[in-house]
Design an enzyme around this catalytic site. Structure first.
Site, PDB file in Angstrom:
ATOM      1  N   GLU A 119       0.809  -1.297   0.248  1.00 37.29           N
ATOM      2  CA  GLU A 119       0.246  -0.157   0.344  1.00 37.29           C
ATOM      3  C   GLU A 119       0.712   1.606   0.057  1.00 37.29           C
ATOM      4  O   GLU A 119       0.728   2.694   1.097  1.00 37.29           O
ATOM      5  CB  GLU A 119      -1.104  -0.015   1.640  1.00 37.29           C
ATOM      6  CG  GLU A 119      -2.111  -1.093   1.247  1.00 37.29           C
ATOM      7  CD  GLU A 119      -2.931  -0.944   2.366  1.00 37.29           C
ATOM      8  OE1 GLU A 119      -1.583  -0.622   3.590  1.00 37.29           O
ATOM      9  OE2 GLU A 119      -4.286  -2.081   1.839  1.00 37.29           O
TER      10      GLU A 119
ATOM     11  N   GLU B 130      -6.584  -8.766  -0.291  1.00 35.69           N
ATOM     12  CA  GLU B 130      -6.899  -8.379   1.182  1.00 35.69           C
ATOM     13  C   GLU B 130      -7.982  -8.241   1.398  1.00 35.69           C
ATOM     14  O   GLU B 130      -8.847  -7.020   1.274  1.00 35.69           O
ATOM     15  CB  GLU B 130      -6.164  -7.306   1.990  1.00 35.69           C
ATOM     16  CG  GLU B 130      -4.281  -6.776   2.660  1.00 35.69           C
ATOM     17  CD  GLU B 130      -4.129  -6.096   3.204  1.00 35.69           C
ATOM     18  OE1 GLU B 130      -5.096  -6.027   4.029  1.00 35.69           O
ATOM     19  OE2 GLU B 130      -2.589  -5.690   3.130  1.00 35.69           O
TER      20      GLU B 130
HETATM   21  C1  GLA Z   1      -4.098  -2.743   5.068  1.00 34.98           C
HETATM   22  C2  GLA Z   1      -2.726  -3.306   5.638  1.00 34.98           C
HETATM   23  C3  GLA Z   1      -2.290  -4.510   6.483  1.00 34.98           C
HETATM   24  C4  GLA Z   1      -3.014  -4.138   7.974  1.00 34.98           C
HETATM   25  C5  GLA Z   1      -4.540  -4.553   7.305  1.00 34.98           C
HETATM   26  C6  GLA Z   1      -5.272  -3.323   8.491  1.00 34.98           C
HETATM   27  O1  GLA Z   1      -4.503  -2.578   4.396  1.00 34.98           O
HETATM   28  O2  GLA Z   1      -1.921  -3.588   4.043  1.00 34.98           O
HETATM   29  O3  GLA Z   1      -0.943  -4.783   6.704  1.00 34.98           O
HETATM   30  O4  GLA Z   1      -2.533  -2.947   7.969  1.00 34.98           O
HETATM   31  O5  GLA Z   1      -4.841  -3.075   6.724  1.00 34.98           O
HETATM   32  O6  GLA Z   1      -6.719  -3.786   8.285  1.00 34.98           O
END
Ligand code: GLA
Length: 669
Positions: free
Chosen positions: A154, A309
């Site tokens: 990210e 994710e």
């Molecule tokens: C993000 C990150 C993860 C974690 C999640 C928690 O999207 O990429 O590393 O921090 O959120 O919800």
């Protein structure tokens, strides 16, 4: 390009999550092996934040522990999405390279103790990141467990330091050529901002009053390009050591993520990967997933993508994390797959027992496998395992919402005529109106060269518009398209300079048959009434009709009484509509329904309220898969036949009844 991944997964969709075995011990690893098999996990994202363990001292690597985990996962039939750890430099890095720590716009230099603390433009950071990524690629490029590469995590940190200033100036030379051109583009005659040397140009640091909007816009573009360059460096280093069928990507945060221009990232990743956490429960979550998923697909040019994710039990609202309701884990996963994701992954496999995210949900919660969450995860894994045949199939749309980062960044700026010009809110509302009507929509960039694949375009927020885009929209309408443009559109060019002679940009005025003469933003609590019975808030415009345009509704209150509020213009073989005010939700939904009907664009099939239907088509041949998702608390009957992949049973022509919260995936010929 998910083909390579699918092949390495034995023809199945991806199912799994971030896996951080370094937080646990051997007894837990053994349990992980069993539970992953039980839950049908076939892909684990490993190493995302492991830099300090992989490179305990500058230049000294310790790969032994990672070797063991990759071998163990491979032996258990779990493929690996191997991450470069560069989103979290270790503490030694800070001490060795304090100049690579990010500086805020108010001049505060940050330090380690969290994550994402680095300046992307600092040479020491870039070199260190490239070095560790290269070392990983050299060691694991051919490892049989590795099915995919996950660069960084990210990209989101922004920095205003002196390294950033240098890089910004280099970017400006590339974009504008000369300092005179920069002065011209930014209109520096205003407020004594003329730059006599390149060194005088600074990133938009804290200053006394509004910043130059053109500088601010260029800085946003620059930073996105800088992040993209950092991504490409790592990607290219990985590609040099790994087979071409192991895709390289990075996980993009959706939906409210605006640091990056996701269109340019979409062109550079092998597979678009997104992280998505719904921001509302119930139908709000379903609409938000569709919004994120349709954007993910669009950024990748329509190709299958991957949900990298999602939270197992996480709905992030503004001030708290709400739980998911029973059935959501499966339905949310299917909702992403329906819109083109070739899998459903989670953050994370096992809920951490220490660290800043101990309360973030996971596939295996603190309570352990004897829990509702793990049971639902395992059931979802079993369901996803039955969907392998949809891998690689495509979603097509006849409608698209126009989406451009420049517009988002411009409306995120200072000195605008109203604080209620909300880019993201308008983008979501347009998509939501289509989603509520059951219409599958893409997102499209205004300069997309292939708009002819759409019959309907909605431009909910389009303040920045190039001449090229305005002309292409005009020509697209002329050729038969139906366009709905909303207020404050085409008001500045790509240098953030106002359009003169009336808004919007000339070519769009021609298509719309309107010339906007004056903005009349409304007070926060004010509303206007229109002749069609709807009300509106936030904004109004005084406009004149040109050509054959007609008023569809007029203002019936305020200074603009009797003047056009909503307009329609037949232009060539197409029609262009303009909304000069912000309609209330009911009025807006009715307008979108009317415009969609006029464009001949409708839902997949007639559906009960709260049921979502999306179709994925085989790339060739007559087979398609109809995903049906019941987001309501009541049973819902849908008239559709086929073979339900979830139950393994045929569904007759009379259709099927989905239980409350239930789903079906029908193969149809
Ligand atoms: C993000 C990150 C993860 C974690 C999640 C928690 O999207 O990429 O590393 O921090 O959120 O919800």
């Amino acid at each position: 390009m998910t083909e390579g991944l699918t092949r390495r997964l034995g023809g199945r969709l991806a199912f799994g999550g971030d896996y951080n075995p370094e937080q646990w011990d051997e007894a837990v690893w053994k349990e992980d092996d069993l539970l992953m098999r039980w839950a049908h996990v076939n892909l684990a994202t490993v190493g995302v934040f492991s830099w300090a363990l992989l490179e305990p001292e500058e230049g000294r690597y310790d790969f032994g522990w990672l070797d063991a985990h990759l071998d163990r996962l491979h032996a258990g039939g779990v493929a690996v999405d191997l991450a470069t750890p560069t989103a979290s430099p270790p503490p030694w890095f800070t001490l060795a390279h304090p100049d690579a720590m990010p500086v805020t716009d108010t001049g505060v230099r940050l330090t380690h103790g969290s994550r994402d603390t680095y300046c992307l433009a600092a040479p020491a950071y870039r070199q260190a990141a490239l070095r560790v990524a290269t070392a990983l690629a050299q060691r694991y490029g051919d490892h049989p467990a590795v099915a995919m590469w996950h660069v960084h995590n990210e990209y989101a940190t922004v920095c205003w330091c002196d390294h950033t200033a240098d890089a910004f100036r280099r970017w400006l030379r590339e974009r504008h050529g000369t300092l005179d051109a920069v002065n011209e583009a930014w209109g520096t005659a205003f407020w004594s901002q003329h730059y006599g040397t390149w060194e005088e140009i600074l990133p938009p640091r804290a200053t006394q009053w509004h910043r130059n909007p053109a500088l601010a816009l260029d800085f946003r573009r620059f930073w996105s390009d800088e992040a993209l360059a950092a991504y490409r460096e790592q990607r290219d280093a990985i590609r040099a050591h790994t087979a071409a069928d192991r895709p390289v990507t990075t996980n993009l945060m959706l939906p409210g993520y605006q640091v990056l221009d996701l269109w340019s990232f979409g062109r550079e990743v092998d597979v678009v990967g997104i992280d998505h956490y719904p921001d509302a429960p119930g139908a709000g979550a379903a609409a938000d997933i569709a919004f994120g998923a349709d954007r993910a697909r669009s950024f990748g040019g329509g190709k299958p993508w991957l949900l990298v994710e999602q939270g197992a039990n996480t709905v992030y609202t503004a001030d708290r994390t709400l739980p998911k309701e029973p059935g959501d884990i499966l339905r949310h996963s299917l909702a992403h797959i329906a819109r083109g994701s070739d899998g459903a992954m989670f953050f994370q496999w096992r809920q951490s027992k220490a660290g800043a995210e101990i309360w973030h949900s996971a596939m295996v919660p603190h309570a352990g496998p004897d829990s509702r969450i793990f049971r639902e995860v395992a059931d979802t894994g079993a369901a996803v395992a039955r969907l392998g045949e949809v891998a690689g199939s495509l979603v097509t749309a006849q409608a698209a919402v126009l989406h451009d980062s420049d517009c988002w960044w411009a409306l995120d700026g200072q000195g605008l005529p109203s604080a209620s010009l909300d880019y993201h809110g308008e983008l979501r509302r347009a998509h939501r109106a289509l989603w509520d009507a059951g219409i599958t929509a893409d997102f499209a960039h205004p300069e997309d060269g292939e708009l002819s694949r759409y019959r309907l375009l909605i431009a909910p927020a389009l303040p920045v518009l190039s001449d090229t885009a305005a002309e292409s929209l005009r020509d697209w309408v002329h050729a038969g398209g139906t366009l709905l443009v909303q207020h404050f559109a085409g008001v500045v060019d790509t240098n953030h300079q106002a359009r003169l002679g009336g808004y919007p940009a000339q070519a769009l005025r021609t298509a719309l048959g309107v010339r906007v003469e004056e903005f009349r933003p409304l007070a926060a609590d004010a509303a206007l009434r229109l002749s069609d019975g709807s009300t509106s808030t936030a904004w109004s415009e005084s406009l004149r009709l040109t050509g054959q345009a007609e008023a569809v509704a007029a203002y019936t209150t305020g200074m603009l009484t009797g003047r056009p509020a909503l307009t329609r213009h037949s232009y060539g073989a197409g029609t262009a509509w303009y909304a000069s005010t912000r309609l209330d939700d009911a009025g807006y939904d009715a307008l979108v329904a009317r415009v969609s009907a006029a464009a001949g664009v409708g839902p997949e099939l007639p559906l009960p309220a709260g049921v979502e239907a999306v179709r994925r088509h085989a790339p060739t041949g007559p087979v398609s898969w109809l995903f049906l998702l019941n987001h309501t608390d009541s049973p819902a009957t849908v008239e559709a036949a086929g073979h339900d992949l979830l139950t393994g049973r045929p569904v007759p022509a009379a259709g099927l009844t989905l239980p409350p919260g239930g789903a079906a995936v029908l193969r149809q010929e």
